[in-house]
Scaffold this motif. Structure first.
Motif, PDB file in Angstrom:
ATOM      1  N   UNK A 389     182.633  35.313  32.477  1.00  0.00           N
ATOM      2  CA  UNK A 389     181.342  35.332  31.800  1.00  0.00           C
ATOM      3  C   UNK A 389     180.643  34.022  32.115  1.00  0.00           C
ATOM      4  N   UNK A 390     179.622  34.086  32.970  1.00  0.00           N
ATOM      5  CA  UNK A 390     178.988  32.877  33.466  1.00  0.00           C
ATOM      6  C   UNK A 390     179.708  32.369  34.698  1.00  0.00           C
ATOM      7  N   UNK A 391     178.996  31.649  35.529  1.00  0.00           N
ATOM      8  CA  UNK A 391     179.560  31.150  36.782  1.00  0.00           C
ATOM      9  C   UNK A 391     180.445  29.936  36.517  1.00  0.00           C
ATOM     10  N   UNK A 392     181.760  30.053  36.739  1.00  0.00           N
ATOM     11  CA  UNK A 392     182.645  28.906  36.476  1.00  0.00           C
ATOM     12  C   UNK A 392     182.386  27.726  37.404  1.00  0.00           C
ATOM     13  N   UNK A 393     181.759  27.974  38.555  1.00  0.00           N
ATOM     14  CA  UNK A 393     181.464  26.871  39.478  1.00  0.00           C
ATOM     15  C   UNK A 393     180.433  25.912  38.894  1.00  0.00           C
ATOM     16  N   UNK A 394     179.580  26.417  38.014  1.00  0.00           N
ATOM     17  CA  UNK A 394     178.518  25.602  37.428  1.00  0.00           C
ATOM     18  C   UNK A 394     178.845  25.143  36.009  1.00  0.00           C
ATOM     19  N   UNK A 395     179.995  25.515  35.501  1.00  0.00           N
ATOM     20  CA  UNK A 395     180.300  25.287  34.090  1.00  0.00           C
ATOM     21  C   UNK A 395     180.882  23.897  33.839  1.00  0.00           C
ATOM     22  N   UNK A 396     180.512  23.345  32.688  1.00  0.00           N
ATOM     23  CA  UNK A 396     181.113  22.086  32.231  1.00  0.00           C
ATOM     24  C   UNK A 396     182.437  22.350  31.529  1.00  0.00           C
ATOM     25  N   UNK A 397     182.533  23.533  30.906  1.00  0.00           N
ATOM     26  CA  UNK A 397     183.753  23.932  30.199  1.00  0.00           C
ATOM     27  C   UNK A 397     184.165  25.319  30.691  1.00  0.00           C
ATOM     28  N   UNK A 398     185.391  25.449  31.113  1.00  0.00           N
ATOM     29  CA  UNK A 398     185.915  26.724  31.603  1.00  0.00           C
ATOM     30  C   UNK A 398     187.168  27.075  30.807  1.00  0.00           C
ATOM     31  N   UNK A 399     187.222  28.293  30.306  1.00  0.00           N
ATOM     32  CA  UNK A 399     188.408  28.775  29.595  1.00  0.00           C
ATOM     33  C   UNK A 399     188.947  29.997  30.315  1.00  0.00           C
TER      34      UNK A 399
END
Length: 632
Positions: A389-399
Motif C-alpha cells: 500500500x503505497x510505493x515503498x521506494x518513496x516511503x519514510x516508514x515501511x512495514x
C-alpha cells in the motif's frame, strides 16, 4: 525477399516504428495510471454508492484496455527491433559483398548475379571472355538444414565441386565473382528467413475489434509473448541477463545498466521472472507482476468455465456399509464427480486470491488509500502474493506484515485487508510517507496440526524473507535512512526468528502478535537495537498459551515472546482471540488499540505505546525503558 529489395532496405525504419509503438505503449501506461490513481481514486475519495461502484467497474475495464495495449505495444516494439537487428545483419553482409565487387570492377546486376570482365592467359590467341554468375546460399551457416539432407553432405559435395570448377576456369575472375555472388545469395537468404519468421508473428500481434479485453485476449497475449521471446533470441543474446541467484544489490545494478529498449523487452518477454527480482524498483515489479496476474487470471477463468461446461452428472449410488450391495439410505458420490470437484477447487480457490488482489487495486482512493504495488505474484503451489500500500521506494516508514499458518494466495483477502488497516492506522499518525506490505512470500503451514508444529516452513522462508527486506532497502530512495518494521502474526513470527538467525535482518523494529515461538529465546537475538522488539498477546489467544502454543509451534523455542524473560516490550491490547490484532472500525474510522500500537511503532512514536507491567495493569513507559524492569 530478392536482391533489389534488400539493397534498398533501411532497417532503421523498423526501429523508428518500434519507437512509435513504445511511445504508444507509454501513453497507454500513463492513461492506465491516470484512470486508477486519479480518476477512480478521486471518485472513491469523494463519492460513495452503487453508481460509483458501477462506474468503477467501467473504469476498471477501460484501464484493462490500456494495460493490454501497453503489453501488446511492448511486444510489437520488441519484435520490430528484432526484425531490424536481423535484417541489418543481412544488409551488412550484402553491402560488404557489393563493395568488394566494385573494388574488383565487377558489376552486381538487379537479380543479384555478378558479371566479371575478360581476364587470364590467352587461349588459342584469345583472352578468356567475361561473363556473369548467379550465387547460391549453399553453405550459409544461418540456413536451415534440408530435411532430406540433415547432415549437409550434399551441400558439402556441391561446394567442393564448385571450388574445383573455379580453380580450373580459364578466367580467374570467375572464382572471385562466384564467391561474391554466393555471399550476396547468402545475405538475401538470411533476410528472407527473417522476413518469413517475423511476418506471420507480427500479424498475430493484434486484438479483436471490440472494446472488451476478454480472457481469451490475455491468453493470446501470453502466447504472443512466447512467440516473440523465441523469435527474439538472437536479438536478446546481446543483452546481459539478470545475475543468476543475484543479490538485491546485484539485481539493481543489472537493471540500471540496461537501455530503455532492453528494459522494455525484459518487461514484455519475462514479466513473471522480472517481478520476482528483489532490488528492482517497486513500479517495475508492479508492472511485470500485473501482466503476470492478468494472464494467469485469464487462464484460470477459462479453465474454470471449461470445467463448469463439462461437469459430470452428480450421480449418487446407494451402497451397504461394506460398499457392495445398494441399500436404502446409504449414498456415495461417484469418483468421477469427486475428481471433477477437486480439480475445480484447485482452480477456483487461487482465483479468489487473484480477485482479492484486483479488488485492492480497485479500492485505490477509497478513504485516501494509496495506489497498490504488486511486488510478487505466483499461482504455483500454494501461491505468492506480495502487495504494498503505497510505493515503498518513496516511503519514510515501511512495514512488512508476515502472516502465519494457512496463509496462501487463495486466502490472501484477509491478510491484504490487514495490510490496508495497518496503512490507515500508521499513515494517520504522521505527515511522512508510509508503505505497508502484506508479504505472502513463503509456503506457510497449511494446517495448525501437524504442519505448524514444524520449523521447516520457517527455515525454508528465512532466505526469501531476508532477500525481500534487502531488496526494499536497496530500492528505497532514502536508503538506510528509511525506517523498516517487521510485523508478524502467529507462525509468521517464527519466520522472522529464523531469518534473524541467518544474519542481518535489515529492519529497525520487530512487532509480534500472537506468537507461538520465534525460534529465539531472547529479544536480543532478533538482530535489532535494544528495546526495539515489541509483542502483543491478546486475551483469549489460546494459540499462544497452553496446548494451543504446543500445537502451533511446539519446540520452535522454549520461551515465547509474551514471557517477560524474553525481553520484548509487551504492548497492551483491547482485542480478543488469535486474529483480532488488526481490527479496525471502518464506520467510525477508528483503529483498535492493538493495531494503534503497531502503528505507533511503525512511525517511530515509541513513547506513545502503552506497555504492560507484570501486575497486569497499563503503564505509559518511554521506549528506552529496560523491558526487564516492568513492575519494579
Amino acid at each position: 525477399m530478392d536482391y533489389s529489395t534488400l539493397k534498398s532496405l533501411k532497417p532503421s525504419e523498423f526501429e523508428d516504428a518500434a519507437r512509435g509503438y513504445r511511445v504508444l505503449g507509454d501513453m497507454a501506461s500513463q492513461a492506465k495510471d491516470d484512470i486508477e490513481q486519479q480518476v477512480t481514486a478521486g471518485m472513491r475519495k469523494s463519492l460513495k454508492g452503487d453508481a460509483v461502484d458501477e462506474a468503477v467497474v467501467q473504469l476498471r475495464n477501460l484501464a484493462a484496455n490500456f494495460q493490454y495495449t501497453q503489453v501488446e505495444c511492448a511486444l510489437i516494439a520488441t519484435a520490430l527491433n528484432s526484425v531490424a537487428y536481423e535484417l541489418r545483419a543481412a544488409k551488412h553482409k550484402l553491402d560488404a559483398a557489393v563493395e568488394d565487387a566494385a573494388a574488383q570492377h565487377f558489376t552486381v546486376r538487379s537479380d543479384g548475379s555478378v558479371s566479371y570482365p575478360a581476364a587470364g592467359d590467352k587461349v588459342d590467341g584469345k583472352v578468356p571472355e567475361g561473363g556473369a554468375v548467379k550465387g547460391s546460399a549453399t553453405g550459409d551457416p544461418t540456413r536451415d538444414r534440408d530435411p532430406i539432407d540433415p547432415s549437409a553432405d550434399a551441400s558439402d559435395i556441391a561446394r567442393a565441386l564448385e571450388r574445383q570448377a573455379s580453380n580450373h576456369h580459364d578466367n580467374p575472375n570467375y572464382g572471385r565473382a562466384l564467391a561474391i555472388a554466393n555471399r550476396i545469395a547468402q545475405a538475401v537468404h538470411q533476410a528472407t528467413q527473417a522476413d518469413e519468421k517475423w511476418a506471420p508473428q507480427l500479424r498475430k500481434l493484434k486484438a479483436d475489434d471490440d472494446l472488451v479485453v476478454a480472457h481469451e485476449d490475455w491468453v493470446d497475449a501470453k502466447k504472443d509473448m512466447g512467440g516473440v521471446r523465441r523469435g527474439a533470441k538472437d536479438y536478446l543474446d546481446g543483452t546481459k541477463a539478470p545475475p543468476k541467484g543475484g543479490s538485491p544489490a546485484e539485481n539493481a545494478a543489472w537493471w540500471k545498466g540496461l537501455s530503455n529498449d532492453e528494459r522494455d523487452a525484459y518487461i514484455a518477454l519475462h514479466p513473471a521472472g522480472l517481478g520476482k527480482l528483489d532490488g528492482l524498483p517497486a513500479a517495475v515489479r508492479d508492472e511485470a507482476n500485473r501482466t503476470a496476474l492478468a494472464e494467469t487470471r485469464a487462464e484460470f477463468n477459462l479453465k474454470l468455465e471449461k470445467l463448469d461446461r463439462e461437469e459430470p452428472a452428480k450421480y449418487e449410488q446407494k451402497w451397504d456399509n461394506a460398499g457392495q450391495v445398494p441399500v436404502q439410505g446409504e449414498k456415495q458420490v461417484t469418483l468421477a464427480w469427486k475428481a471433477w470437484a477437486k480439480e475445480r477447487s484447485e482452480i477456483a480457490e487461487p482465483l479468489k486470491g487473484m480477485d482479492a488482489i484486483q479488488n485492492r487495486f480497485d479500492r485505490t482512493g477509497e478513504d485516501g488509500l494509496p495506489e497498490a504495488y504488486l511486488m510478487g505474484f505466483s499461482a504455483e503451489g500454494r501461491g505468492r502474493a506480495i502487495l504494498a500500500n503505497g510505493n515503498p521506494d518513496d516511503a519514510d516508514h515501511v512495514a512488512v506484515y508476515t502472516p502465519g499458518t494457512g496463509a496462501s494466495l487463495s486466502n490472501s483477502n484477509g491478510d491484504i485487508n490487514r495490510g490496508v488497516n495497518l496503512w490507515k492506522t500508521s499513515q494517520g499518525m504522521t505527515d511522512q510517507n508510509v508503505s505497508t506490505i502484506t508479504w505472502i512470500g513463503y509456503d506457510a503451514p497449511p494446517e495448525v496440526f501437524p504442519d505448524a508444529n514444524s520449523h521447516t516452513y520457517a527455515d525454508n522462508a528465512a532466505d526469501e524473507y531476508g532477500q525481500f527486506i534487502d531488496g526494499l532497502n536497496v530500492a528505497n530512495k532514502s536508503g538506510s535512512d528509511s525506517h523498516v518494521t517487521a510485523v508478524a502474526h502467529s507462525y509468521g513470527t517464527t519466520v522472522i526468528g529464523a531469518a534473524a538467525q541467518r544474519g542481518d535482518l535489515g529492519v529497525d523494529d520487530v512487532v509480534f502478535a500472537g506468537s507461538p515461538g520465534a525460534r529465539v529465546d531472547n529479544a536480543a537475538d532478533l538482530d535489532v537495537g535494544k528495546g526495539h522488539v515489541w509483542n502483543e498477546h491478546a486475551e483469549g489467544d489460546d494459540l499462544v498459551n497452553g496446548f494451543g502454543r504446543f500445537s502451533h509451534g511446539a519446540g520452535l523455542s522454549r520461551i515465547d515472546p509474551s514471557d517477560p524473560i524474553f525481553g520484548a516490550n509487551q504492548m497492551t491490547t483491547d482485542t480478543e482471540g488469535h486474529s483480532g490484532y488488526w481490527d479496525y472500525d471502518d464506520k467510525k474510522d477508528k483503529p483498535s488499540l492493538s493495531i494503534e500500537h503497531q502503528g505507533r511503532v511503525i512511525v517511530g512514536e515509541y513513547d506513545m505505546v502503552r506497555l504492560k507491567p507484570r501486575d497486569g495493569g497499563s503503564l505509559m513507559l518511554p521506549y528506552w525503558r529496560e523491558p526487564q524492569n516492568w513492575g519494579d
